[in-house]
Design a protein around this motif. Structure first.
Motif, PDB file in Angstrom:
ATOM      1  N   HIS A  77       1.656  -4.115   3.950  1.00 26.23           N
ATOM      2  CA  HIS A  77       2.930  -3.397   4.039  1.00 26.23           C
ATOM      3  C   HIS A  77       2.700  -1.954   3.582  1.00 26.23           C
ATOM      4  CE1 HIS A  77       4.804  -7.382   4.454  1.00 26.23           C
ATOM      5  NE2 HIS A  77       3.963  -7.746   3.485  1.00 26.23           N
ATOM      6  N   LEU A  78       2.969  -1.006   4.449  1.00 30.17           N
ATOM      7  CA  LEU A  78       2.726   0.402   4.161  1.00 30.17           C
ATOM      8  C   LEU A  78       3.993   1.064   3.639  1.00 30.17           C
ATOM      9  CD1 LEU A  78       0.694   1.372   7.362  1.00 30.17           C
ATOM     10  CD2 LEU A  78      -0.213   0.878   5.083  1.00 30.17           C
ATOM     11  N   ILE A  79       3.829   1.906   2.607  1.00 29.75           N
ATOM     12  CA  ILE A  79       4.931   2.656   2.013  1.00 29.75           C
ATOM     13  C   ILE A  79       4.429   4.072   1.772  1.00 29.75           C
ATOM     14  CG2 ILE A  79       6.644   2.731   0.148  1.00 29.75           C
ATOM     15  CD1 ILE A  79       5.546  -0.175  -0.561  1.00 29.75           C
ATOM     16  N   HIS A 115      -2.024  -6.968  11.598  1.00 27.50           N
ATOM     17  CA  HIS A 115      -2.132  -7.006  10.144  1.00 27.50           C
ATOM     18  C   HIS A 115      -1.099  -6.128   9.444  1.00 27.50           C
ATOM     19  CE1 HIS A 115      -4.677  -3.641  11.461  1.00 27.50           C
ATOM     20  NE2 HIS A 115      -4.468  -3.088  10.266  1.00 27.50           N
ATOM     21  N   LEU A 116      -0.518  -5.154  10.125  1.00 28.73           N
ATOM     22  CA  LEU A 116       0.468  -4.274   9.514  1.00 28.73           C
ATOM     23  C   LEU A 116       1.851  -4.877   9.736  1.00 28.73           C
ATOM     24  CD1 LEU A 116      -0.988  -0.848  10.705  1.00 28.73           C
ATOM     25  CD2 LEU A 116      -1.309  -1.962   8.484  1.00 28.73           C
ATOM     26  N   LYS A 117       2.461  -5.368   8.681  1.00 24.51           N
ATOM     27  CA  LYS A 117       3.692  -6.131   8.800  1.00 24.51           C
ATOM     28  C   LYS A 117       4.959  -5.308   8.603  1.00 24.51           C
ATOM     29  CE  LYS A 117       1.410  -9.871   9.629  1.00 24.51           C
ATOM     30  NZ  LYS A 117       1.384 -10.403  11.015  1.00 24.51           N
ATOM     31  N   SER A 118       4.849  -4.145   7.990  1.00 23.20           N
ATOM     32  CA  SER A 118       6.021  -3.274   7.836  1.00 23.20           C
ATOM     33  C   SER A 118       5.551  -1.885   7.437  1.00 23.20           C
ATOM     34  CB  SER A 118       7.000  -3.828   6.793  1.00 23.20           C
ATOM     35  OG  SER A 118       6.440  -3.800   5.488  1.00 23.20           O
ATOM     36  N   LEU A 119       6.404  -0.896   7.707  1.00 25.18           N
ATOM     37  CA  LEU A 119       6.145   0.492   7.336  1.00 25.18           C
ATOM     38  C   LEU A 119       7.454   1.080   6.835  1.00 25.18           C
ATOM     39  CD1 LEU A 119       4.586   3.192   7.279  1.00 25.18           C
ATOM     40  CD2 LEU A 119       5.090   3.436   9.724  1.00 25.18           C
ATOM     41  N   THR A 120       7.473   1.518   5.573  1.00 29.75           N
ATOM     42  CA  THR A 120       8.676   2.094   4.973  1.00 29.75           C
ATOM     43  C   THR A 120       8.399   3.535   4.574  1.00 29.75           C
ATOM     44  OG1 THR A 120       9.330  -0.076   4.122  1.00 29.75           O
ATOM     45  CG2 THR A 120      10.424   1.846   3.190  1.00 29.75           C
ATOM     46  N   VAL A 149       0.864  -1.180   0.000  1.00 29.96           N
ATOM     47  CA  VAL A 149       0.000   0.000   0.000  1.00 29.96           C
ATOM     48  C   VAL A 149       0.899   1.229   0.000  1.00 29.96           C
ATOM     49  CG1 VAL A 149      -1.828   1.238   1.217  1.00 29.96           C
ATOM     50  CG2 VAL A 149      -1.768  -1.277   1.252  1.00 29.96           C
ATOM     51  N   PHE A 150       0.933   1.937  -1.129  1.00 32.04           N
ATOM     52  CA  PHE A 150       1.880   3.038  -1.340  1.00 32.04           C
ATOM     53  C   PHE A 150       1.125   4.357  -1.497  1.00 32.04           C
ATOM     54  CE2 PHE A 150       5.540   4.524  -4.370  1.00 32.04           C
ATOM     55  CZ  PHE A 150       5.933   5.453  -3.428  1.00 32.04           C
ATOM     56  N   ALA A 151       1.427   5.343  -0.631  1.00 31.82           N
ATOM     57  CA  ALA A 151       0.817   6.674  -0.706  1.00 31.82           C
ATOM     58  C   ALA A 151       1.818   7.656  -1.313  1.00 31.82           C
ATOM     59  CB  ALA A 151       0.394   7.146   0.675  1.00 31.82           C
ATOM     60  N   HIS A 152       1.420   8.321  -2.382  1.00 29.10           N
ATOM     61  CA  HIS A 152       2.278   9.315  -3.030  1.00 29.10           C
ATOM     62  C   HIS A 152       2.405  10.560  -2.157  1.00 29.10           C
ATOM     63  CE1 HIS A 152      -1.061  11.994  -4.051  1.00 29.10           C
ATOM     64  NE2 HIS A 152      -1.727  10.955  -4.482  1.00 29.10           N
ATOM     65  N   GLY A 153       3.322  11.434  -2.551  1.00 27.91           N
ATOM     66  CA  GLY A 153       3.463  12.732  -1.906  1.00 27.91           C
ATOM     67  C   GLY A 153       2.742  13.790  -2.706  1.00 27.91           C
TER      68      GLY A 153
END
Length: 496
Positions: free
Chosen positions: A325-327, A349-354, A100-104
């Motif tokens: 996985h959050l990005i 449920h949230l396995k990583s945050l980058t 799951v990737f959020a842009h800037g």
């Protein structure tokens, strides 16, 4: 780049193989922000949704084509409301692991989709045989000035005379003007006058005073409470002092910062005695840019906490085996980080945050601030809601976060003054996470070679690859590299 020391405790296996270099630098413009504050963003009108390609009604827009599958976009408005059709589409993705990737910053959906396409491209070849990836691009209304270069996306500026270059540097091009009109719907008259002042650059204190008043009106300074009782989550007034100071003082400071972010990192000021006031209009344009970031900072927190977080919590309840996985890049890093506030205690449920060049305080996850032990960061302790590492990738080549972010934050009323250094105002994307116990600091090479901690916070110096980009934002948008994709894979324990 030297490793900053061994990391104690269990580690995830190293991601095999060296990265193959850039997969096309791209991203979303500068993540600079003025002041600190939390609260709902301005209401989304039809103009904002149309400009960013967000659905105006119940039907979602068609999913743009990207090079990976299954892929869906999850869209939110400025109040954090999710489009139900995109939410349903994401829920149908068949995968073991969801990226799951959020842009800037972006002024249009096309640029956001190009970012997702390029960043996601290396992942299929990096994960293990038992991993079935699903891809989600988080789309939220934002804005990018066209003079914020995106490596490999924007053509180089044409050469011209010094006078022409000065005017071009301050004038609002048609694309930015349209984006601002969508960003602040119904404010065409104010924006028209702002555009004329930036184009004409009058050598008049009265003109600067008028410009300052127009910016104050756009951000609705006079309608906002600025008392201590209205302080935001980061502990500063809802409206930063940036918009209340003498406008010439602010424009001088911003013009100097623009010069320091220029080619070869020149420290020479953009003005000198006798140059007159016309040289300060570059700083005035930066003040307008800071006004958009002030709105965007609030908006990113709202979208994360009220929008993305609840959506992912609901999805995890329906599909408990799904690993998420959050990005996030720039203020998209703020979106995904603030989504942790909505995750219930004990959630797994949230396995990583980058975080890629995250545009928020490097003390955000701190339990106690070094300069005020009675307070913690806005996200204090929330790393414990991630069942894996919180990885902050940072680069000293990021001018947006190394120059403008601390300058704007100091303008929020700190007694150190406009140009005085104070470490409290640093950004996580410039120097990593701070004041978090047992949080290792690694070079990118060490992280790829030796792996990442299994949980907790870790800072990764990505300056060896995040290094391209011109003024004013530097390498802030240079995030599409296979090495960074490998960091995400390693953080989520998805590697071969």
């Amino acid at each position: 780049m030297a490793d900053n020391g061994a990391v104690g405790g269990a580690r995830i296996g190293a991601v095999g193989g060296a990265g193959t270099g850039a997969v096309g630098g791209v991203a979303t413009g500068a993540g600079i922000v003025a002041g600190i504050g939390k609260g709902a963003g301005i209401g989304a009108g039809a103009g904002v949704k149309a400009a960013f390609g967000l659905p105006a009604g119940p039907a979602a827009a068609a999913v743009p084509a990207v090079g990976v599958a299954p892929y869906q976009e999850l869209t939110f408005d400025v109040q954090g409301d999710v489009d139900p059709a995109t939410r349903a589409a994401v829920a149908r993705i068949d995968a073991t692991d969801l990226l799951v990737f959020a842009h800037g910053w972006n002024s249009d959906r096309t640029t956001a989709t190009r970012l997702f396409d390029r960043f996601f491209a290396p992942f299929p070849g990096l994960v293990g045989a038992g991993v079935r990836l699903g891809y989600v691009g988080v789309v939220w209304p934002s804005i990018r000035f066209s003079d914020e270069p995106i490596p490999d996306f924007d053509p180089p500026a044409a050469a011209g005379t010094a006078a022409t270059a000065a005017t071009a540097a301050t004038a609002l091009d048609p694309a930015t003007r349209l984006a601002l009109e969508a960003f602040w719907p119904g404010r065409d008259a104010e924006l028209g006058r702002v555009a004329r002042l930036l184009d004409e650059r009058p050598e008049s204190e009265a003109a600067f005073a008028e410009f300052g008043a127009l910016v104050r009106e756009l951000v609705q300074v006079d309608r906002a409470e600025t008392t201590a009782a209205a302080a935001g989550a980061d502990g500063a007034p809802e409206v930063p002092d940036l918009f209340a100071r003498d406008v010439l003082e602010v424009c001088r400071a911003l013009a100097d910062a623009l010069a320091r972010s220029g080619p070869e990192g020149s420290a020479a000021p953009a003005f000198a005695p006798g140059d007159g006031l016309r040289t300060l209009w570059g700083g005035a344009k930066e003040l307008l840019r800071q006004a958009t970031y002030y709105e965007m900072k609030k908006r990113a927190g709202v979208v994360g906490e009220r929008g993305l977080g609840p959506v992912l919590t609901d999805l995890a309840g329906r599909r408990p085996a799904l690993r998420i996985h959050l990005i996030g890049h720039s203020f998209g890093a703020r979106v995904v980080s603030f989504s942790l506030r909505a995750a219930p205690d004990g959630a797994r449920h949230l396995k990583s945050l980058t975080l890629l060049q995250g545009a928020f305080s490097h003390y955000a996850f701190s339990d106690r601030l070094p300069h005020d032990a009675r307070r913690g960061g806005a996200l204090r302790g929330l790393q414990r809601k991630v069942a894996g590492p919180v990885v902050a990738c940072h680069s000293a080549h990021d001018s947006a976060l190394g120059v403008f972010y601390p300058l704007a934050s100091r303008m929020a009323g700190d007694s150190a003054g406009l140009l005085g250094f104070d470490e409290r105002w640093g950004a996580v994307g410039h120097d990593g996470l701070r004041a978090v116990p047992d949080a290792p600091r690694l070079s990118l090479e060490a992280a790829l070679r030796d792996g990442l901690p299994e949980a907790g916070c870790v800072s990764v110096d990505a300056g060896s690859v995040v290094r391209r980009g011109g003024p004013p934002s530097g390498a802030h948008s240079d995030v599409c590299h296979e090495e960074l994709a490998r960091i995400v894979v390693g953080a989520g324990r998805m590697g071969r």
